[in-house]
Design a protein around this motif. Structure first.
Motif, PDB file in Angstrom:
ATOM      1  N   THR A   5       0.855  -1.179   0.000  1.00 54.01           N
ATOM      2  CA  THR A   5       0.000   0.000   0.000  1.00 54.01           C
ATOM      3  C   THR A   5       0.892   1.230   0.000  1.00 54.01           C
ATOM      4  N   PRO A   6       1.069   1.867  -1.145  1.00 54.76           N
ATOM      5  CA  PRO A   6       1.934   3.049  -1.174  1.00 54.76           C
ATOM      6  C   PRO A   6       1.250   4.257  -0.537  1.00 54.76           C
ATOM      7  N   ILE A   7       2.024   5.018   0.192  1.00 54.47           N
ATOM      8  CA  ILE A   7       1.572   6.295   0.739  1.00 54.47           C
ATOM      9  C   ILE A   7       2.628   7.296   0.330  1.00 54.47           C
ATOM     10  N   GLU A   8       2.254   8.223  -0.516  1.00 55.70           N
ATOM     11  CA  GLU A   8       3.227   9.184  -1.036  1.00 55.70           C
ATOM     12  C   GLU A   8       3.094  10.520  -0.332  1.00 55.70           C
ATOM     13  N   THR A   9       4.192  11.228  -0.282  1.00 52.31           N
ATOM     14  CA  THR A   9       4.209  12.539   0.326  1.00 52.31           C
ATOM     15  C   THR A   9       3.323  13.519  -0.452  1.00 52.31           C
ATOM     16  N   ALA A  10       2.819  14.494   0.253  1.00 47.75           N
ATOM     17  CA  ALA A  10       2.096  15.574  -0.418  1.00 47.75           C
ATOM     18  C   ALA A  10       3.122  16.474  -1.109  1.00 47.75           C
ATOM     19  N   GLU A  14      10.015  16.982  -6.446  1.00 47.51           N
ATOM     20  CA  GLU A  14      11.077  17.972  -6.247  1.00 47.51           C
ATOM     21  C   GLU A  14      10.872  18.766  -4.960  1.00 47.51           C
ATOM     22  N   THR A  15       9.618  18.976  -4.555  1.00 48.65           N
ATOM     23  CA  THR A  15       9.311  19.782  -3.381  1.00 48.65           C
ATOM     24  C   THR A  15       8.255  19.088  -2.528  1.00 48.65           C
ATOM     25  N   PRO A  16       8.641  18.060  -1.779  1.00 53.29           N
ATOM     26  CA  PRO A  16       7.667  17.387  -0.926  1.00 53.29           C
ATOM     27  C   PRO A  16       7.271  18.285   0.249  1.00 53.29           C
ATOM     28  N   THR A  17       6.048  18.155   0.689  1.00 52.85           N
ATOM     29  CA  THR A  17       5.580  18.995   1.789  1.00 52.85           C
ATOM     30  C   THR A  17       5.215  18.198   3.037  1.00 52.85           C
ATOM     31  N   GLY A  64      -7.620   0.948  11.280  1.00 50.01           N
ATOM     32  CA  GLY A  64      -6.436   1.774  11.431  1.00 50.01           C
ATOM     33  C   GLY A  64      -5.974   2.223  10.067  1.00 50.01           C
ATOM     34  N   VAL A  65      -5.372   3.411   9.993  1.00 47.28           N
ATOM     35  CA  VAL A  65      -4.994   3.960   8.693  1.00 47.28           C
ATOM     36  C   VAL A  65      -3.697   4.749   8.818  1.00 47.28           C
ATOM     37  N   PHE A  66      -2.870   4.666   7.768  1.00 43.22           N
ATOM     38  CA  PHE A  66      -1.662   5.484   7.659  1.00 43.22           C
ATOM     39  C   PHE A  66      -1.958   6.698   6.791  1.00 43.22           C
ATOM     40  N   SER A  67      -1.355   7.828   7.131  1.00 45.18           N
ATOM     41  CA  SER A  67      -1.475   9.032   6.321  1.00 45.18           C
ATOM     42  C   SER A  67      -0.177   9.843   6.510  1.00 45.18           C
ATOM     43  N   VAL A  68      -0.065  10.942   5.796  1.00 48.49           N
ATOM     44  CA  VAL A  68       1.088  11.827   5.932  1.00 48.49           C
ATOM     45  C   VAL A  68       0.607  13.223   6.286  1.00 48.49           C
ATOM     46  N   SER A  69       1.492  13.985   6.916  1.00 53.53           N
ATOM     47  CA  SER A  69       1.182  15.383   7.223  1.00 53.53           C
ATOM     48  C   SER A  69       2.422  16.216   7.076  1.00 53.53           C
TER      49      SER A  69
END
Length: 69
Positions: A5-10, A14-17, A64-69
């Motif tokens: 399950t890929p979770i990519e950065t926002a 070149e400029t991940p947040t 349960g869930v993974f996310s990015v911030s």
């Protein structure tokens, strides 16, 4: 399970947040991460992180869930 399950950065490549990987558990005994779960972090090249989760689920391990911030 063996599902990837890929979770990519926002942002962009070149400029991940995103700076945080967040796991949000459910208010139930069915979370994917239970006692004994392992999370491995790999940095194959500067600024790029890979995460391998070896879950020991509670009950069915369906919540349960993974996310990015």
């Amino acid at each position: 399970n063996d599902t990837v399950t890929p979770i990519e950065t926002a942002g962009t490549y070149e400029t991940p947040t995103s700076e945080n990987l967040v796991y949000t558990a459910a208010a139930a005994d069915t979370n994917i991460l239970g006692v004994g779960s392992m999370i491995h972090f790999y940095c194959p090249k500067d600024g790029e992180w890979l995460v391998k989760v070896i879950p020991i689920g509670e009950g069915t391990g369906a919540t349960g869930v993974f996310s990015v911030s």
